[in-house]
Design an enzyme around this catalytic site. Sequence first.
Site, PDB file in Angstrom:
ATOM      1  N   HIS A   1      -2.197   0.651   7.005  1.00  0.00           N
ATOM      2  CA  HIS A   1      -2.514   0.981   5.615  1.00  0.00           C
ATOM      3  C   HIS A   1      -2.063   2.416   5.327  1.00  0.00           C
ATOM      4  CE1 HIS A   1      -4.425   0.167   1.882  1.00  0.00           C
ATOM      5  NE2 HIS A   1      -5.360   1.094   2.007  1.00  0.00           N
TER       6      HIS A   1
ATOM      7  N   ASP B   1      -7.855   5.808  -2.578  1.00  0.00           N
ATOM      8  CA  ASP B   1      -7.024   4.695  -2.128  1.00  0.00           C
ATOM      9  C   ASP B   1      -6.614   3.878  -3.341  1.00  0.00           C
ATOM     10  OD1 ASP B   1      -5.750   2.650  -0.927  1.00  0.00           O
ATOM     11  OD2 ASP B   1      -7.406   2.037   0.375  1.00  0.00           O
TER      12      ASP B   1
ATOM     13  N   CYS C   1       0.809  -1.207   0.000  1.00  0.00           N
ATOM     14  CA  CYS C   1       0.000   0.000   0.000  1.00  0.00           C
ATOM     15  C   CYS C   1       0.847   1.264   0.000  1.00  0.00           C
ATOM     16  CB  CYS C   1      -0.971  -0.014   1.155  1.00  0.00           C
ATOM     17  SG  CYS C   1      -0.178  -0.154   2.754  1.00  0.00           S
TER      18      CYS C   1
END
Lengths: 316, 653
Positions: free
Chosen positions: B454, B470, B410
């Site tokens: 994250h 995202d 991520c």
Amino acid sequence: MQLTTPRSNSGSSPIDAALNQASEILLGKRHQLRLAVACLLARGHLLIEDLPGVGKTTLAHLLANLFGLQFQRIQFTSDLLPADIIGATIFERETGSFTFHPGPIFSQLVLADEVNRATPKTQSALLEAMEERQVTVEGQSRPLPMPFFVVATRNPGTQIGTFPLPESQLDRFLMRIQLGYPDRRAEHELLRGRDRQDMLAELQPAMELDHLMQVQQRVSAVHVSGALVDYVQALLDYSRRSPDYATGLSPRAGLALLRAARAWALLDHRDAVLPEDIQAVFPSVAGHRLQAVTGTPGSKEPAAGVDALLADVAVP
Amino acid sequence: MSRNAVTELLPHRTLILLLVSLAAVLAPHALRLPAWVTAAFLLCALWRYLVARRGLRLPPRSLRLLATLLAIAGIYLSYDTLLGLDAGVAILSAMLGLKLLELRRRRDTVVALYLGYFLVVTQLLYHQSLLMLLYMLLLVWAMTMLLITVTRPTAAAGPLQHGRLAGSMLIQALPVMFLLFLLFPRIPGPLWGMPQSDHTGVTGLSDSMTMGSISELTQSADVAFRVEFHGDVPSTPELYWRGPVLSGYDGTTWRQPDETAAFTPSLEGLATALDYTVALEPHNERWLFALDLPVRINTRAHLNSEYALRSTEPVRERVRYRVSSILRYRLHADLPATQARSYTYLPDHHHPKSVELAREWRRESNDIGDFVGLALAYFRERPFTYTLNPPAADTDPVDEFLFDTRRGFCEHFASAFAVLMRAGNVPARVVTGYQGGEINPNGGYMIVRQSDAHAWVEVHVENEGWIRIDPTAWVAPERIESGLDGAIGETERLPALARRDGGWMHRMALRWDAVNANWDRWVLAYGPQMQQRLMDRLGVEGTGRMIGLLAMSLILITGAITALVIWRGRPRPRDPEVIAWDRFCARLARAGVRRQPHEGPRDFADRAARQRPDLANGIHQVAARYIAVRYGRTRHRPQAVQALRRAIADFRG
């Protein structure tokens, strides 16, 4: 029956007569004689612990003669084998079969002299026979005669070359008594009197074997009240809580105490056990079962402690 | 005192139990103590064991004195002080070890056990977990058992037989413990300086992000925080737990910028607020986590200009706070030009290929929406792989990621996407935090683990404000829908607890977590506020009344326990014949013959009759009746007792 009658010396029953006769021969040991007879009546076995020459063997002979019991003496030595006690099965040429030859244990009164001289293996053969009242030879059980009474002696003076009886086996003896030296008057009489061996030989049985076995049966019928059981429990409990003893008295010791006290009460012509009966038999029943903290099992030290224990426990 | 006396004092089994128990008391401390203290303790214990076992001698007084001085000097050298918790515990531990070398008398053993109790208490200053408490209670029980054994040696009972007594004593202490816990005035904050260094090893998000820093974190199944929702639980794709917001960028690392003073919040909520309570594990930083975006919080914390929650104190112990969040919002619809510039800053001479690509997209697109769409499409259409083990970058992490390897976690996606946005002159920043969470069915609360860490991006669009984008969700939508476990390949390893695929170990772990969560919530969190609420509910006003209630309850409880003990040990009601007999004995005592407690009735009667021949007849009659009732075979008891009473009444003493 007058319950408070002081211990009567005047014999009215055959047992009293027997005790009176015995006191003529073993002088000054009336109490020990009573204990030994109580032990016989309670179907227990007796351990006599004392120095040589104070009358251990005489006592055993006396009991055998008074009650008309077959007598066998086994001198325990370090090379004594279990088969020397129990007997062995031997092949007989004439008949061509194996026959069991019973050993000296097949006798109504067995004197195991200096029991601590034999090896543990031989000792345990004797002790097993005492417990089971039968012996097993080559898979076959053979009952021992009735009554069956073992008087073992142990000499506390000599320790070299002996095998002390383990605690668990001391438990097989209902009582352990000590004879001790006679007092001055008794000894005087003994020294002046006739030869004891002759007197023993002349002794007539005071009662029939059947009668003895009836009396043995009456022992278990002697009444024990709840209050008396409370007293016994108080004694057991005290021995377990007291810091003076390494191990307290077991429930089996409690049962032994009651059995011996019943016989003692019967000797006193009573049909109920009193606290006094418990107190009378307590040192001989509990002495070898209690292990003082610093002492070895069955050594002489706890005896005084046992009296102290009695003095410390109130009669409820 | 001779050596024999020493071994007599402690039987072999008792000594072993004592040494083992004390070593067990020390064991949890051993992790913090200097190694030499533990070693010295074990050496002393061994020595004491050999004294009993092999007849070794106890060290002479001079050697013990020297050892004591050396230990104190050593502790001073290790800690630079003799004061404070750590040094204090070290001194206690060393002294306990040395005390073992002078166990001669009963008193020494008792002192050693008292030291042991004290060490148990100090352990609770470091750790208050339920497991530790149970362990310590076990040790308290063992030491109480030993204390009884040492102070009350009796024939049949070794230490283990005293275990029951020790257990019943501890159980009797329980109500008192509960009362003190509930009613003793709670003091805000720790009483003295708690150890500061305890959580240095803990994992958690930091205030900067480089490639690989988060994927490392996901290898830990440690709990980051637990959440109780006071209403509906939002769906998993909405669970973005906002942490540090990183807007400073130097070409490799994203950082938290220096705190800007001027901050005018401009937030427009588009949905109703959501209420929940977070129990955050210590992580040594000031971050507090809350759902995007927090609007209210009940602890000492503030929102910085980028809407990250910061506590006034570093989180060194577990904190609980209640937060309200609005999940749909419009944040900073207008961005001042100065700020917009800082959010589009990229260092020169970095990521030339990426910057070139982004400028090209920007030229092709009509507005920011198109531009963002192009970038996302790039992520989706090229074969990008979401992986825990991305290849290490050589020179330019962003260029290599976007054009060569196309494998990343991520933080790679977030970092690359933010760079692309800034290259296209769109204000962008990286937000780190946690995404998702697992509901524990045993407690109905949510567990968020370090493996849920994250990173995502916020871009600013005129009139729309900061919008969360995202990029990971475009590459690996499973990550957002079902957590990390569903998104990475079969071959990649995750800690067992971070997996969601069940299994009995996971279920057990969840159950245990629920127990611990309740422990935290109801026991450890019981501070002044909770106590206040409880007192309000009970209608007790003020500390004075609370202490009064405590004192009264303590008196009642100890009274009740005492009464119970007395009642259980009460003498049994005496039998009627005994009452009569005792009266008779009392009369004889006045007549000069006192019965000894151990004297049986017949012996006593005989003795009394001898001492008072004048009364002999009566004495024997009464004794005979008493013996008949008490020890004989009596059929008609009441009549027999009656007869005994009459005989006593007739007795002229």
